[in-house]
Every structure is written in structure tokens, then in C-alpha cells.
Motif scaffolding. Structure first.
Motif, PDB file in Angstrom:
ATOM      1  N   THR A  31       0.842  -1.202   0.000  1.00  0.00           N
ATOM      2  CA  THR A  31       0.000   0.000   0.000  1.00  0.00           C
ATOM      3  C   THR A  31       0.879   1.254   0.000  1.00  0.00           C
ATOM      4  O   THR A  31       0.500   2.268  -0.577  1.00  0.00           O
ATOM      5  CB  THR A  31      -0.964  -0.007   1.211  1.00  0.00           C
ATOM      6  N   GLY A  32       2.067   1.171   0.613  1.00  0.00           N
ATOM      7  CA  GLY A  32       2.986   2.319   0.592  1.00  0.00           C
ATOM      8  C   GLY A  32       3.365   2.664  -0.840  1.00  0.00           C
ATOM      9  O   GLY A  32       3.328   3.830  -1.252  1.00  0.00           O
ATOM     10  N   LEU A  35       0.388   4.201  -2.671  1.00  0.00           N
ATOM     11  CA  LEU A  35       0.135   5.591  -2.259  1.00  0.00           C
ATOM     12  C   LEU A  35       1.188   6.532  -2.838  1.00  0.00           C
ATOM     13  O   LEU A  35       0.867   7.631  -3.293  1.00  0.00           O
ATOM     14  CB  LEU A  35       0.120   5.686  -0.731  1.00  0.00           C
ATOM     15  N   GLY A  56       4.407  10.955   8.408  1.00  0.00           N
ATOM     16  CA  GLY A  56       4.621   9.608   8.939  1.00  0.00           C
ATOM     17  C   GLY A  56       3.392   9.038   9.619  1.00  0.00           C
ATOM     18  O   GLY A  56       3.444   7.981  10.226  1.00  0.00           O
ATOM     19  N   ARG A 171       6.319   7.440  12.431  1.00  0.00           N
ATOM     20  CA  ARG A 171       5.987   6.141  11.827  1.00  0.00           C
ATOM     21  C   ARG A 171       6.127   5.013  12.845  1.00  0.00           C
ATOM     22  O   ARG A 171       5.324   4.088  12.873  1.00  0.00           O
ATOM     23  CB  ARG A 171       6.889   5.886  10.608  1.00  0.00           C
TER      24      ARG A 171
HETATM   25  P1  AMP Z   1       5.402   2.189   3.740  1.00  0.00           P
HETATM   26  O1  AMP Z   1       6.021   2.292   2.393  1.00  0.00           O
HETATM   27  O2  AMP Z   1       4.689   0.881   3.953  1.00  0.00           O
HETATM   28  O3  AMP Z   1       6.383   2.488   4.846  1.00  0.00           O
HETATM   29  O4  AMP Z   1       4.273   3.313   3.814  1.00  0.00           O
HETATM   30  C1  AMP Z   1       4.577   4.680   3.669  1.00  0.00           C
HETATM   31  C2  AMP Z   1       3.450   5.536   4.230  1.00  0.00           C
HETATM   32  O5  AMP Z   1       2.238   5.277   3.504  1.00  0.00           O
HETATM   33  C3  AMP Z   1       3.089   5.256   5.687  1.00  0.00           C
HETATM   34  O6  AMP Z   1       3.914   5.955   6.594  1.00  0.00           O
HETATM   35  C4  AMP Z   1       1.631   5.731   5.721  1.00  0.00           C
HETATM   36  O7  AMP Z   1       1.560   7.138   5.734  1.00  0.00           O
HETATM   37  C5  AMP Z   1       1.113   5.263   4.376  1.00  0.00           C
HETATM   38  N1  AMP Z   1       0.584   3.875   4.422  1.00  0.00           N
HETATM   39  C6  AMP Z   1       1.070   2.785   3.767  1.00  0.00           C
HETATM   40  N2  AMP Z   1       0.327   1.697   4.010  1.00  0.00           N
HETATM   41  C7  AMP Z   1      -0.654   2.096   4.856  1.00  0.00           C
HETATM   42  C8  AMP Z   1      -1.741   1.421   5.477  1.00  0.00           C
HETATM   43  N3  AMP Z   1      -1.955   0.091   5.310  1.00  0.00           N
HETATM   44  N4  AMP Z   1      -2.558   2.146   6.275  1.00  0.00           N
HETATM   45  C9  AMP Z   1      -2.385   3.464   6.456  1.00  0.00           C
HETATM   46  N5  AMP Z   1      -1.370   4.166   5.909  1.00  0.00           N
HETATM   47  C10 AMP Z   1      -0.510   3.496   5.103  1.00  0.00           C
END
Ligand code: AMP
Length: 214
Positions: A31-32, A35, A56, A171
């Protein structure tokens, strides 16, 4: 086989997910990454989440559940790897429901355990190949001396905007407050395996293979 990789930022979920994609033909659902893609391509949703991500904090359950729902309808080849999802109990419940709707099962949850000091060191040293996403670390896996990605030959490397000490604190706090309860949740469902995420990449790969029973 559909699995969740669970662990704090910097635990190595992305690196291990990429290995599972290559060796087991699985599909990584990060999901990161989704997004960041939305943010970079300037969609309405991307604009909405940009500040939250930079700080974060977690984006809303509704948004990430929507992203995952779309992907579950696609081909899952050797199975899905959920990387960075679910991050709240609401997301975990939603995932169970979505999987049931698709006639799929969730087979294993792997908690990648690492200590906080190692996380800070890893994250502040991390960079990524802009072409293929291969992850490098200034100390343990530096960018090759010729400046070319060992995986794809790309020459551009980026550091994530939220890979700084300030955002990392937020985070980590989000992980401990909102995500770590999932460890107990999946333990109670008898689905949890714990892998030491601190070793060399190959050792962690082996730990995950053992946890998956192969
Ligand atoms: P990551 O790449 O998984 O570290 O995600 C980067 C950022 O995306 C996180 O710090 C959150 O802001 C957002 N994010 C990613 N996955 C999620 C999730 N399952 N729920 C909520 N926010 C998410």
C-alpha cells in the motif's frame, strides 16, 4: 499461498517481498508503493495523502482498503504478499472479509522482528533504484561502485521523503500504537510466525521459507 509481512518501517518487508516475487512468482501488494504512485502521478487521492505520508502518520483505513480491494480482483499468480497492509485492526478485519468474498484464504502472517536502533540506522541509510525499486543501504548493501543498479542497470537512486529521523519517530509510534496489536490478533488466529529480521538478507529469506513450510 497468500501471506502478510508484518513489521515496523525498515524491518525489510519490501526487500523480502521482492525476493518472494522473484522466487515464487507471488504478487506484492504494497500500500505504501500504491500511495507513493498516486502522490507522484498527482491524482486527487495522492494530493490528499501527501502531507499525512510526509509526517509519517497513517492514511485513512477507507483509502487503503479501497486500494487493496481493487488489486484482489486481479491475478494473484503464486499468491499475494501483503506488504505494509493491514496496519490497523479495522484493516485486518476488512482484509478477512475481502479475501472471503474473493474465495481466497490468508495462509500465514510473518512478523519480522527487529529492534528500534537497527531500524533508525537502516532507514536513514536507505536508498532505492528509481527504475526497479531495488533497495540499497549505505552500510550493508551500498550502491555498486560503477553507479549502476545490480538488478536492472539503472543509474538513478532516490531516498524516500519520509526516511528522515523526524518522520520515522511518527511512523514508529504509529506502528506501536496502531499496528502492533495485529501481532496478538493473528497469534490468536493461530496464523503468526516470527522471523528474526536482523540477520543478513539471505538468513531472513531462509527464516521466511521455513515459516512458510518450504
Ligand atoms: P510504507 O512504504 O509501507 O512504509 O508506507 C509509507 C506511508 O504510507 C506510511 O507511513 C503511511 O503514511 C502510508 N501507508 C502505507 N500503508 C498504509 C496502510 N496500510 N494504512 C495506512 N497508511 C498506510
Amino acid at each position: 499461498m497468500n501471506i502478510i509481512l508484518l513489521g515496523p518501517p525498515g524491518a525489510g518487508k519490501g526487500t523480502q517481498a521482492r525476493h518472494l516475487v522473484e522466487t515464487r512468482n507471488m504478487v506484492q501488494l504494497s500500500t505504501g508503493d500504491m500511495l507513493r504512485e498516486a502522490k507522484d502521478s498527482g491524482t486527487e487521492m495522492g494530493k490528499m495523502v501527501a502531507d499525512v505520508m510526509a509526517r509519517g502518520d497513517l492514511v485513512t483505513d477507507e483509502i487503503v482498503i479501497g486500494l487493496i480491494r481493487e488489486k484482489l480482483e486481479g491475478d494473484n499468480k503464486g499468491g499475494f504478499i501483503f506488504d505494509g497492509f493491514p496496519r490497523t485492526l479495522e484493516q485486518a478485519d476488512a482484509l478477512s472479509r475481502l479475501m472471503a468474498d474473493e474465495g481466497q484464504t490468508l495462509d500465514a502472517v510473518i512478523e519480522m522482528r527487529v529492534d528500534d536502533e537497527a531500524l533508525v540506522a537502516r532507514i536513514t541509510a536507505r536508498s532505492t533504484c528509481a527504475s526497479c525499486g531495488e533497495v540499497y543501504n549505505d552500510n550493508t548493501k551500498p550502491i555498486p561502485a560503477d553507479g549502476k543498479c545490480s538488478n536492472c542497470g539503472g543509474t538513478e537512486f532516490t531516498r524516500r521523503a519520509d526516511d528522515n529521523e523526524e518522520s520515522l519517530k511518527t511512523r514508529l509510534m504509529a506502528y506501536y500504537k496502531q499496528t502492533s496489536p495485529l501481532i496478538g490478533y493473528y497469534y490468536a488466529k493461530d496464523m503468526l510466525s516470527v522471523v528474526n529480521g536482523l540477520g543478513a538478507i539471505e538468513d531472513v529469506q531462509r527464516g521466511i521459507s521455513e515459516a512458510l513450510g518450504s
